[in-house]
Design a protein around this motif. Structure first.
Motif, PDB file in Angstrom:
ATOM      1  N   LEU A 293       0.821  -1.212   0.000  1.00 38.24           N
ATOM      2  CA  LEU A 293       0.000   0.000   0.000  1.00 38.24           C
ATOM      3  C   LEU A 293       0.858   1.266   0.000  1.00 38.24           C
ATOM      4  CD1 LEU A 293      -2.821  -1.084   2.478  1.00 38.24           C
ATOM      5  CD2 LEU A 293      -2.999  -0.812   0.000  1.00 38.24           C
ATOM      6  N   VAL A 294       1.979   1.265   0.737  1.00 38.88           N
ATOM      7  CA  VAL A 294       2.867   2.432   0.710  1.00 38.88           C
ATOM      8  C   VAL A 294       3.496   2.568  -0.669  1.00 38.88           C
ATOM      9  CG1 VAL A 294       4.956   3.449   1.684  1.00 38.88           C
ATOM     10  CG2 VAL A 294       3.321   2.332   3.181  1.00 38.88           C
ATOM     11  N   THR A 295       3.848   1.442  -1.289  1.00 38.30           N
ATOM     12  CA  THR A 295       4.436   1.483  -2.626  1.00 38.30           C
ATOM     13  C   THR A 295       3.438   2.007  -3.655  1.00 38.30           C
ATOM     14  OG1 THR A 295       5.824  -0.405  -2.022  1.00 38.30           O
ATOM     15  CG2 THR A 295       5.665   0.107  -4.347  1.00 38.30           C
ATOM     16  N   MET A 296       2.144   1.744  -3.443  1.00 40.17           N
ATOM     17  CA  MET A 296       1.137   2.256  -4.371  1.00 40.17           C
ATOM     18  C   MET A 296       1.109   3.780  -4.378  1.00 40.17           C
ATOM     19  SD  MET A 296      -2.113  -0.349  -4.124  1.00 40.17           S
ATOM     20  CE  MET A 296      -3.010   0.561  -5.370  1.00 40.17           C
ATOM     21  N   ASN A 297       1.510   4.402  -3.282  1.00 40.35           N
ATOM     22  CA  ASN A 297       1.637   5.856  -3.277  1.00 40.35           C
ATOM     23  C   ASN A 297       2.631   6.304  -4.351  1.00 40.35           C
ATOM     24  OD1 ASN A 297       1.469   8.603  -2.192  1.00 40.35           O
ATOM     25  ND2 ASN A 297       3.517   8.208  -1.391  1.00 40.35           N
TER      26      ASN A 297
ATOM     27  N   PRO B 173      12.819   3.628  -0.268  1.00 37.84           N
ATOM     28  CA  PRO B 173      13.157   4.631   0.749  1.00 37.84           C
ATOM     29  C   PRO B 173      11.936   5.177   1.475  1.00 37.84           C
ATOM     30  CG  PRO B 173      14.484   4.990  -1.198  1.00 37.84           C
ATOM     31  CD  PRO B 173      13.481   3.934  -1.548  1.00 37.84           C
ATOM     32  N   TRP B 174      10.827   5.382   0.753  1.00 38.82           N
ATOM     33  CA  TRP B 174       9.602   5.881   1.387  1.00 38.82           C
ATOM     34  C   TRP B 174       8.928   4.781   2.205  1.00 38.82           C
ATOM     35  CZ3 TRP B 174       9.348  10.912   1.319  1.00 38.82           C
ATOM     36  CH2 TRP B 174       9.954  11.620   0.274  1.00 38.82           C
ATOM     37  N   THR B 175       8.916   3.561   1.671  1.00 39.27           N
ATOM     38  CA  THR B 175       8.302   2.446   2.393  1.00 39.27           C
ATOM     39  C   THR B 175       9.041   2.151   3.689  1.00 39.27           C
ATOM     40  OG1 THR B 175       7.557   1.460   0.299  1.00 39.27           O
ATOM     41  CG2 THR B 175       7.632   0.015   2.219  1.00 39.27           C
TER      42      THR B 175
ATOM     43  N   GLY C  64       7.080  -2.985  -8.896  1.00 31.50           N
ATOM     44  CA  GLY C  64       7.484  -2.872  -7.503  1.00 31.50           C
ATOM     45  C   GLY C  64       6.337  -3.141  -6.542  1.00 31.50           C
ATOM     46  N   VAL C  65       5.138  -2.665  -6.879  1.00 35.49           N
ATOM     47  CA  VAL C  65       3.954  -2.931  -6.053  1.00 35.49           C
ATOM     48  C   VAL C  65       3.706  -4.430  -5.952  1.00 35.49           C
ATOM     49  CG1 VAL C  65       1.455  -2.619  -5.888  1.00 35.49           C
ATOM     50  CG2 VAL C  65       2.904  -0.698  -6.559  1.00 35.49           C
ATOM     51  N   TRP C  66       3.901  -5.132  -7.052  1.00 32.73           N
ATOM     52  CA  TRP C  66       3.676  -6.575  -7.084  1.00 32.73           C
ATOM     53  C   TRP C  66       4.771  -7.324  -6.312  1.00 32.73           C
ATOM     54  CZ3 TRP C  66       6.315 -10.735  -9.532  1.00 32.73           C
ATOM     55  CH2 TRP C  66       5.597 -11.943  -9.544  1.00 32.73           C
ATOM     56  N   LEU C  67       6.003  -6.805  -6.344  1.00 34.91           N
ATOM     57  CA  LEU C  67       7.126  -7.524  -5.741  1.00 34.91           C
ATOM     58  C   LEU C  67       7.309  -7.261  -4.256  1.00 34.91           C
ATOM     59  CD1 LEU C  67       9.964  -7.128  -8.430  1.00 34.91           C
ATOM     60  CD2 LEU C  67       8.776  -9.236  -7.801  1.00 34.91           C
ATOM     61  N   VAL C  68       6.844  -6.117  -3.763  1.00 32.77           N
ATOM     62  CA  VAL C  68       7.258  -5.669  -2.437  1.00 32.77           C
ATOM     63  C   VAL C  68       6.874  -6.646  -1.323  1.00 32.77           C
ATOM     64  CG1 VAL C  68       5.190  -4.266  -2.028  1.00 32.77           C
ATOM     65  CG2 VAL C  68       7.311  -3.679  -0.871  1.00 32.77           C
ATOM     66  N   GLU C  69       5.737  -7.318  -1.425  1.00 28.98           N
ATOM     67  CA  GLU C  69       5.354  -8.289  -0.406  1.00 28.98           C
ATOM     68  C   GLU C  69       5.720  -9.719  -0.789  1.00 28.98           C
ATOM     69  OE1 GLU C  69       4.641  -7.512   2.439  1.00 28.98           O
ATOM     70  OE2 GLU C  69       3.977  -5.422   2.289  1.00 28.98           O
ATOM     71  N   ARG C  70       6.348  -9.890  -1.969  1.00 28.17           N
ATOM     72  CA  ARG C  70       6.794 -11.217  -2.396  1.00 28.17           C
ATOM     73  C   ARG C  70       8.301 -11.382  -2.247  1.00 28.17           C
ATOM     74  NH1 ARG C  70       2.393  -9.728  -5.212  1.00 28.17           N
ATOM     75  NH2 ARG C  70       0.835 -11.310  -5.726  1.00 28.17           N
ATOM     76  N   VAL C  71       9.013 -10.257  -2.365  1.00 27.12           N
ATOM     77  CA  VAL C  71      10.466 -10.244  -2.215  1.00 27.12           C
ATOM     78  C   VAL C  71      10.778  -9.359  -1.012  1.00 27.12           C
ATOM     79  CG1 VAL C  71      12.655  -9.647  -3.322  1.00 27.12           C
ATOM     80  CG2 VAL C  71      10.746 -10.499  -4.703  1.00 27.12           C
ATOM     81  N   SER C  72      11.804  -9.658  -0.279  1.00 27.60           N
ATOM     82  CA  SER C  72      12.137  -8.847   0.880  1.00 27.60           C
ATOM     83  C   SER C  72      12.513  -7.433   0.462  1.00 27.60           C
ATOM     84  CB  SER C  72      13.288  -9.495   1.659  1.00 27.60           C
ATOM     85  OG  SER C  72      14.512  -9.343   0.968  1.00 27.60           O
ATOM     86  N   ARG C  73      12.239  -6.456   1.353  1.00 24.72           N
ATOM     87  CA  ARG C  73      12.605  -5.072   1.062  1.00 24.72           C
ATOM     88  C   ARG C  73      14.088  -4.952   0.765  1.00 24.72           C
ATOM     89  NH1 ARG C  73       7.418  -5.566   2.857  1.00 24.72           N
ATOM     90  NH2 ARG C  73       6.573  -3.856   4.120  1.00 24.72           N
TER      91      ARG C  73
ATOM     92  N   THR D 136       7.201   0.805 -11.663  1.00 26.34           N
ATOM     93  CA  THR D 136       6.747   1.018 -10.290  1.00 26.34           C
ATOM     94  C   THR D 136       5.610   0.040  -9.979  1.00 26.34           C
ATOM     95  OG1 THR D 136       7.340   3.362 -10.423  1.00 26.34           O
ATOM     96  CG2 THR D 136       5.879   2.718  -8.640  1.00 26.34           C
ATOM     97  N   LEU D 137       4.774  -0.243 -10.976  1.00 25.07           N
ATOM     98  CA  LEU D 137       3.729  -1.252 -10.820  1.00 25.07           C
ATOM     99  C   LEU D 137       4.336  -2.621 -10.520  1.00 25.07           C
ATOM    100  CD1 LEU D 137       0.673  -1.775 -10.995  1.00 25.07           C
ATOM    101  CD2 LEU D 137       0.958  -2.193 -13.438  1.00 25.07           C
TER     102      LEU D 137
END
Length: 456
Positions: free
Chosen positions: A19-23, A336-338, A192-201, A189-190
């Motif tokens: 959700l933060v990445t969607m920003n 960085p924002w997340t 990234g939204v898909w990967l952020v909870e599948r791959v570690s930060r 960036t889309l």
């Protein structure tokens, strides 16, 4: 600064990163729409830029009225002692779900934070004097700094100029190609939204920065090849002003001098009958005198090039730009924002994010203001090799200092920065492998596959 903090505080742990990445996704989407609007208004013969700027009033008004209906963060309400209101807001956000367990966990975490950190005093001084928050601030500000000095806003602000530097002659063509780079930024960036909870930060950030460094190298190589194959100056007209332009023997040093431009004929096989002459002080669209005086469009194969050299290597620069955004957007564009929205305890979250956002904009300004000067003194390929070198420093910093925050409650992430567990230099890298923090009667425990040890 406020938006990612708010999203992090109202999100469930398993969706927080997404959700933060969607920003960031919608920011890049807005940039793409803006670039398309710019392309459309570039066809106006007069004052098209006024319409480009004026249209931004519409989304600003829409956002203003949308924010009126936004509830306060439940965590902020609990911190202020407004318990009933916090429970109602959390229930409204979560819908029909049972919120008691989450509500109690948030409340207990806030109460424990207040006991550990104390209260009163200037928040920034409390952050700096308290080890875990100080280390978190170093990580957060470092991430924001390396996001900027890896050159992202040089690419975004100057994408049309960079493409012209690489040999794209038409202003409108450069604007539309810049829109294509914005579309690439949005699309990845889309990803990234898909990967952020599948791959570690941590892995996503490291992989992104590695790809960014390699693509900056491709950009630099494209400009290097263009410089090494720069068309020669074949005509040396008499210069009554005795300017430095007459001293240059090829297009590349002529183009790097802001007082000079390259005037040439093109028969389709390359530049010939070329000269380096002073630019008109009133307008860079034409030369101060000679064949290219008062000239804005090609005529009989005659061209005036103020900030580019004719080259067959433009495609390498365009490829480098696309690879850069494809690498940067999923990780360094969003993480960085997340991460900054997650790593501070509630009492320090707003101030910590304000400091890191301030670092982001300070380096944004520094990089943006210095790019054209750096390109002038180091050449264009030298500037991008410099950014690639700074990216390597960013890789070392992130590898040494960035912990994994995926899936942890905000109240538990502070444990990643406690002195007993780690310092900025030996943060744990295995937290994504069956490791989680749990609270048992107010105590913090690190639970692994087959054992649990008391962190404190």
């Amino acid at each position: 600064m406020t938006v990612p903090v708010y999203i992090a505080e109202v999100s469930p742990p398993q969706l927080r990163g997404q959700l933060v990445t969607m920003n960031s996704l919608f920011i890049t989407g807005g940039q793409f729409i803006a670039s398309v609007v710019d392309g459309a208004f570039s066809y106006l013969s007069h004052d098209g830029w006024r319409y480009m700027l004026g249209l931004s009033v519409l989304p600003a008004v829409l956002q203003f009225f949308g924010f009126i209906f936004l509830p306060e963060s439940p965590r902020w309400l609990l911190q202020k002692g407004r318990h009933q209101e916090a429970r109602q807001v959390l229930g409204r956000i979560r819908g029909e779900q049972n919120i008691e367990e989450e509500y109690n966990a948030i409340r207990d975490g806030i109460e424990e934070e207040e006991k550990e950190s104390g209260s009163g005093g200037v928040v920034i001084l409390r952050i700096l004097s308290y080890g875990p928050t100080r280390r978190a601030l170093i990580v957060g500000c470092g991430l924001q700094m390396f996001q900027q000095i890896s050159g992202i806003n040089t690419v975004m602000y100057y994408s049309a100029t960079i493409l012209q530097m690489a040999g794209v002659r038409e202003d409108k063509q450069a604007i539309w190609l810049a829109a294509a780079t914005s579309a690439t930024n949005f699309a990845f960036t889309l990803v990234g939204v898909w990967l952020v909870e599948r791959v570690s930060r941590r892995k996503l950030t490291l992989g992104s920065l590695l790809g960014t460094g390699l693509s900056l190298t491709v950009l630099a190589v494209g400009f290097l090849l263009s410089a090494q194959n720069s068309p020669p100056v074949t005509l040396h007209p008499v210069d009554s002003g005795n300017s430095t332009c007459r001293l240059y023997g090829s297009c590349d040093p002529c183009m790097l001098d802001p007082g000079c431009g390259f005037c040439y004929l093109d028969n389709g096989n390359g530049a010939f009958n070329s000269s380096c002459v002073p630019v008109n002080p009133a307008s860079t669209d034409n030369a101060a005198w000679g064949r290219c005086f008062n000239k804005t469009e090609e005529s009989g194969g005659l061209f005036w090039a103020y900030n580019y050299c004719p080259t067959p290597y433009s495609w390498i620069v365009l490829l480098g730009l696309i690879l850069y955004l494809a690498s940067f957007a999923p990780g360094m564009g969003t993480m960085p924002w997340t991460v900054n929205s997650e790593i501070y305890p509630l009492w320090a979250r707003s101030t910590g994010n304000a400091c890191s956002a301030g670092v982001n904009w300070i380096f944004n300004v520094l990089v943006s203001l210095t790019f054209l000067h750096v390109a002038e003194y180091l050449t264009y390929y030298g500037a991008f090799f410099l950014y690639a070198g700074l990216t390597v420093l960013g890789l070392l910093f992130i590898f040494s200092c960035l912990p994994e925050t995926k899936g942890l409650q905000l109240e538990d992430i502070e444990n990643l920065f406690t002195r007993q567990l780690c310092s900025c230099g030996d943060l744990p890298t295995n937290t994504s492998r069956h490791v989680q923090y749990i609270r048992v009667k107010g105590n913090n425990y690190l639970q692994s596959d087959d054992e649990a040890s008391d962190v404190e």
